[in-house]
Design an enzyme around this catalytic site. Structure first.
Site, short mmCIF file in Angstrom:
data_model
loop_
_atom_site.label_atom_id
_atom_site.label_comp_id
_atom_site.label_asym_id
_atom_site.label_seq_id
_atom_site.Cartn_x
_atom_site.Cartn_y
_atom_site.Cartn_z
N ARG A 8 63.02 61.13 -46.43
CA ARG A 8 62.01 61.96 -47.09
C ARG A 8 62.57 63.36 -47.30
NH1 ARG A 8 57.58 63.05 -44.00
NH2 ARG A 8 56.46 63.74 -45.84
N LYS A 16 61.93 59.83 -32.89
CA LYS A 16 61.76 59.01 -34.10
C LYS A 16 62.48 57.67 -33.94
CE LYS A 16 61.97 59.54 -39.07
NZ LYS A 16 61.59 60.47 -40.13
N ARG A 57 54.87 69.72 -37.63
CA ARG A 57 55.58 70.04 -36.38
C ARG A 57 54.53 70.37 -35.33
NH1 ARG A 57 59.94 73.32 -38.89
NH2 ARG A 57 60.90 71.74 -40.19
C1 BTN Z 1 62.36 59.36 -43.52
O1 BTN Z 1 62.97 60.37 -43.89
O2 BTN Z 1 61.73 59.35 -42.46
C2 BTN Z 1 62.36 58.12 -44.37
C3 BTN Z 1 63.58 57.28 -44.11
C4 BTN Z 1 63.60 55.98 -44.90
C5 BTN Z 1 64.89 55.23 -44.72
C6 BTN Z 1 64.85 53.87 -45.35
S1 BTN Z 1 66.24 52.87 -44.88
C7 BTN Z 1 65.80 51.69 -46.07
C8 BTN Z 1 65.34 52.44 -47.30
N1 BTN Z 1 66.46 52.77 -48.14
C9 BTN Z 1 66.68 54.09 -48.20
O3 BTN Z 1 67.59 54.63 -48.85
N2 BTN Z 1 65.76 54.73 -47.48
C10 BTN Z 1 64.82 53.82 -46.86
#
Ligand code: BTN
Length: 319
Positions: A116, A181, A314
């Site tokens: 994100r 996380k 946060r």
């Molecule tokens: C975040 O920032 O918390 C979201 C992370 C999401 C990661 C997943 S891994 C599978 C899918 N492909 C990606 O490129 N991103 C999501």
């Protein structure tokens, strides 16, 4: 190379001779492939004279057939890549190429995993789950309301079912265990959200990863929480089945039917937080979420609602 990895994945010793015979190459070619394997995939191989080679830790490799066997009949077709830039990016490419949804894209590793707010999602080989489910949405905005929060519930249930008892949610869609996380969710959309569109539900779950210096935030994994090596094919099957159940509920009854369950799972209910949007920061207290999944905050005695993919929360130091 992957054939060699599959032979070694049990973490037991295999002689150079046996590996060479299985691959149809010489012992010195096996040796070269092993060195390449260590450099390329960041894996550690133990070499012991008289016994052969073994991986420092056993690996659970992804296999679309095993996912199908472990899951309920009629679940979504699964496509597995050894390496891809991002499973979300590949899912979007497949949609533009005319692939019929629903379907799932999985990868052993991502070279440009997306997080994100433009962040990078660290995606080492064969350790975690990099999962993207593509859905076709033709019911307009109502089918999108709170969707990312619903995905969070399905991921949390999956984690609790494999023994991560402390798994809980942080608005909008982080899954935490012991305040670290363990999973992140990124939804990407193509098409017209008010009419027909495709949505990619991208899910990253830290599964068997035990160390990783690249991740720049507090993290944990299922393995670290439970002490067990997780079979990732089973995990995909369980995730599919939880997603299916929650998505059905969401489609039939809307997000409001899951609002209370989501709030019960929210780890930061009642906490003093800062809401961050780029360089702006707003302090308040978490009241909960509304029927659309927007965050309800008490700010200077007044209730306000917030939504949007670029927001993050946060905990405030004084909470
Ligand atoms: C975040 O920032 O918390 C979201 C992370 C999401 C990661 C997943 S891994 C599978 C899918 N492909 C990606 O490129 N991103 C999501």
């Amino acid at each position: 190379m992957l054939k060699l990895l599959k032979l070694l994945k049990d973490g037991r010793f295999h002689s150079g001779e046996a590996l060479g015979a299985a691959l149809g190459v010489s012992r010195s070619a096996v040796w070269k492939q092993l060195q390449h394997l260590e450099a390329e995939f960041g894996l550690s191989v133990h070499k012991v004279r008289g016994r052969g080679y073994r991986l420092a830790a056993p690996l659970s490799l992804l296999d679309a057939h095993l996912v199908g066997e472990a899951g309920a009949d009629g679940c979504w077709p699964v496509q597995v890549y050894d390496e891809i830039d991002s499973t979300n990016a590949e899912a979007l490419r497949l949609v533009s190429a005319g692939r019929q949804a629903p379907f799932v894209v999985l990868a052993e590793r991502q070279t440009a995993g997306r997080g994100r707010r433009g962040r990078h999602w660290v995606s080492p080989f064969a350790q975690n789950l990099y999962y993207s489910l593509v859905l076709r949405i033709d019911g307009g905005m109502r089918q999108l309301e709170g969707l990312s929060l619903v995905v969070g519930l399905a991921v949390m249930r999956t984690l609790r079912a494999v023994g991560v008892n402390t798994a809980g949610l942080k608005w909008p869609n982080d899954v935490l265990a012991d305040n670290r996380k363990i999973s992140g969710i990124l939804l990407e959309l193509v098409g017209d959200p008010a009419d027909v569109c495709h949505v990619v539900l991208g899910i990253g779950i830290n599964v068997n990863m035990q160390s990783c210096e690249e991740v720049d935030q507090a993290w944990t994994s299922i393995r670290l929480q439970t002490g067990q090596l997780v079979d990732r094919n089973n995990l995909v099957a369980q995730l599919n089945s939880n997603l299916r159940a929650y998505l059905d509920l969401h489609r039939q009854s809307g997000f409001e039917s899951l609002q209370v369950e989501w709030e019960q799972a929210h780890l930061w209910q009642g906490c003093a937080v800062s809401l961050i949007a780029g360089v702006t920061r707003l302090d308040g207290t978490v009241l909960g979420i509304d029927k659309q999944g927007a965050l309800r905050l008490q700010v200077d005695g007044v209730e306000k609602s917030f939504s949007g993919g670029e927001l993050s929360l946060r905990l405030r130091d004084d909470s």
